[in-house]
Design an enzyme around this catalytic site. Sequence first.
Site, PDB file in Angstrom:
ATOM      1  N   LEU A   1      10.870   1.439   7.211  1.00  0.00           N
ATOM      2  CA  LEU A   1      10.309   1.932   5.959  1.00  0.00           C
ATOM      3  C   LEU A   1      11.046   3.221   5.575  1.00  0.00           C
ATOM      4  O   LEU A   1      11.212   4.106   6.423  1.00  0.00           O
ATOM      5  CB  LEU A   1       8.816   2.226   6.136  1.00  0.00           C
ATOM      6  CG  LEU A   1       8.112   2.596   4.838  1.00  0.00           C
ATOM      7  CD1 LEU A   1       7.811   1.336   4.026  1.00  0.00           C
ATOM      8  CD2 LEU A   1       6.814   3.338   5.098  1.00  0.00           C
TER       9      LEU A   1
ATOM     10  N   TYR B   1       0.828  -1.193   0.000  1.00  0.00           N
ATOM     11  CA  TYR B   1       0.000   0.000   0.000  1.00  0.00           C
ATOM     12  C   TYR B   1       0.871   1.254   0.000  1.00  0.00           C
ATOM     13  O   TYR B   1       2.092   1.190   0.177  1.00  0.00           O
ATOM     14  CB  TYR B   1      -0.979  -0.003   1.179  1.00  0.00           C
ATOM     15  CG  TYR B   1      -0.387   0.316   2.533  1.00  0.00           C
ATOM     16  CD1 TYR B   1       0.433  -0.588   3.203  1.00  0.00           C
ATOM     17  CD2 TYR B   1      -0.651   1.535   3.159  1.00  0.00           C
ATOM     18  CE1 TYR B   1       0.957  -0.287   4.447  1.00  0.00           C
ATOM     19  CE2 TYR B   1      -0.131   1.843   4.404  1.00  0.00           C
ATOM     20  CZ  TYR B   1       0.676   0.931   5.053  1.00  0.00           C
ATOM     21  OH  TYR B   1       1.203   1.234   6.287  1.00  0.00           O
TER      22      TYR B   1
ATOM     23  N   GLU C   1      12.195   2.483  14.140  1.00  0.00           N
ATOM     24  CA  GLU C   1      11.234   3.516  13.719  1.00  0.00           C
ATOM     25  C   GLU C   1      10.064   3.524  14.681  1.00  0.00           C
ATOM     26  O   GLU C   1      10.129   2.926  15.747  1.00  0.00           O
ATOM     27  CB  GLU C   1      10.789   3.255  12.269  1.00  0.00           C
ATOM     28  CG  GLU C   1      10.130   1.913  12.055  1.00  0.00           C
ATOM     29  CD  GLU C   1       9.720   1.634  10.612  1.00  0.00           C
ATOM     30  OE1 GLU C   1       9.564   2.579   9.831  1.00  0.00           O
ATOM     31  OE2 GLU C   1       9.528   0.446  10.279  1.00  0.00           O
TER      32      GLU C   1
ATOM     33  N   LYS D   1       6.339  -1.673   2.067  1.00  0.00           N
ATOM     34  CA  LYS D   1       5.124  -1.096   2.661  1.00  0.00           C
ATOM     35  C   LYS D   1       3.999  -2.118   2.474  1.00  0.00           C
ATOM     36  O   LYS D   1       3.156  -2.003   1.585  1.00  0.00           O
ATOM     37  CB  LYS D   1       4.807   0.266   2.035  1.00  0.00           C
ATOM     38  CG  LYS D   1       3.913   1.112   2.940  1.00  0.00           C
ATOM     39  CD  LYS D   1       4.011   2.568   2.586  1.00  0.00           C
ATOM     40  CE  LYS D   1       3.000   3.428   3.320  1.00  0.00           C
ATOM     41  NZ  LYS D   1       3.050   3.424   4.768  1.00  0.00           N
TER      42      LYS D   1
HETATM   43  N1  PDD Z   1       2.700   5.077   7.494  1.00  0.00           N
HETATM   44  N2  PDD Z   1       7.331   3.737   9.059  1.00  0.00           N
HETATM   45  C1  PDD Z   1       6.179   3.042   9.041  1.00  0.00           C
HETATM   46  C2  PDD Z   1       6.153   1.674   9.643  1.00  0.00           C
HETATM   47  C3  PDD Z   1       5.030   3.623   8.460  1.00  0.00           C
HETATM   48  O1  PDD Z   1       3.884   2.926   8.423  1.00  0.00           O
HETATM   49  C4  PDD Z   1       5.106   4.945   7.927  1.00  0.00           C
HETATM   50  C5  PDD Z   1       3.931   5.635   7.294  1.00  0.00           C
HETATM   51  C6  PDD Z   1       6.328   5.621   7.981  1.00  0.00           C
HETATM   52  C7  PDD Z   1       6.494   7.014   7.429  1.00  0.00           C
HETATM   53  O2  PDD Z   1       6.451   7.024   6.015  1.00  0.00           O
HETATM   54  P1  PDD Z   1       5.959   8.305   5.203  1.00  0.00           P
HETATM   55  O3  PDD Z   1       6.745   9.448   5.687  1.00  0.00           O
HETATM   56  O4  PDD Z   1       6.259   7.955   3.803  1.00  0.00           O
HETATM   57  O5  PDD Z   1       4.487   8.459   5.487  1.00  0.00           O
HETATM   58  C8  PDD Z   1       7.424   4.983   8.550  1.00  0.00           C
HETATM   59  C9  PDD Z   1       1.503   5.568   6.830  1.00  0.00           C
HETATM   60  C10 PDD Z   1       1.293   7.029   6.970  1.00  0.00           C
HETATM   61  C11 PDD Z   1       0.336   4.732   7.285  1.00  0.00           C
HETATM   62  O6  PDD Z   1       0.550   3.531   7.454  1.00  0.00           O
HETATM   63  O7  PDD Z   1      -0.757   5.257   7.453  1.00  0.00           O
END
Ligand code: PDD
Length: 282
Positions: free
Chosen positions: A207, A36, A183, A151
């Site tokens: 991620l 996703y 993270e 992801k």
């Molecule tokens: N999640 N690490 C994890 C495990 C995440 O699920 C996310 C983002 C990030 C940050 O990635 P980004 O800056 O590209 O949003 C880091 C999204 C927002 C979600 O699952 O809703």
Amino acid sequence: MSNAANVVYLNGQYLPVEEATVSVMDRGFLFGDGVYEVVPVFGNKLLRLEEHLTRLQNSLNRISLPNPYSHDEWLGIFSNLLEKNTGEDRAIYLQISRGVYAKRDLSIKAGYPPTVFAMVLQVEPPDLEVVSAGISVITVDDFRWGACDIKSTSLVANVMLRQQATEANVDDAILVKNGMLSEGTASNVFLVKNNVLITPPTGHKLLPGITRDLVIEIAKNNAILVEEREIREAELFSADEIWMTSSTREIAPVISLNDEIVATGVAGEMWKRVMGLYQQYK
Ligand code: PDD
């Protein structure tokens, strides 16, 4: 269909969310076999769209699932969805699962169309006063797998880790693997120490956040020193500032860690500066 964020995209059709259904034999449902993306949208601008589509392609490559659409086809779906669902601060959520097989079978077979789903999420515009009040977190053991750079929709580990935070009455958890920070449950983590911005390097343990990248870029463009390196858990407790970043949360300052106040207990000067630059960039 007047309600915002109620028209979704599913396998070529735009439908009210109540009418969008997927088979119980879908591998996304049975195995979490899919990937996703979440792309933030401000006004009608998709923030860092190219980076999100590149990360999507990387996730698809890692799980050997062909990308069902071209770049322009994705763009078309996003703009149709944004047109059909009004709002200011929003995000596009999209997911692709490996589709529906006749039998429940782990093996991958060619020739089955994927299930493609996308919708608009309404995002609360960040009230800087509220955001600067900060969040509270705990550290928890990161027991996830060795492919956190995908992801993936298989998020049960993240759900369990977030639940540990909820049960501890805090907002989120910072994940620690073998003594090293990885993270957040749905965000990346930064420390500030002596005016240097520090974040763990990308790799299989986390991620590669698009917000993480943007924060690093903004910092470097403004002569702020950035270190991408392994961070020991102990360093958290002597940090001047701790932040968590994501597309929907932007940059959240952490003011409480394991029930201890972080530094002075208020959002730091570096956060104010970088958050200001981030808002300008948007
Ligand atoms: N999640 N690490 C994890 C495990 C995440 O699920 C996310 C983002 C990030 C940050 O990635 P980004 O800056 O590209 O949003 C880091 C999204 C927002 C979600 O699952 O809703």
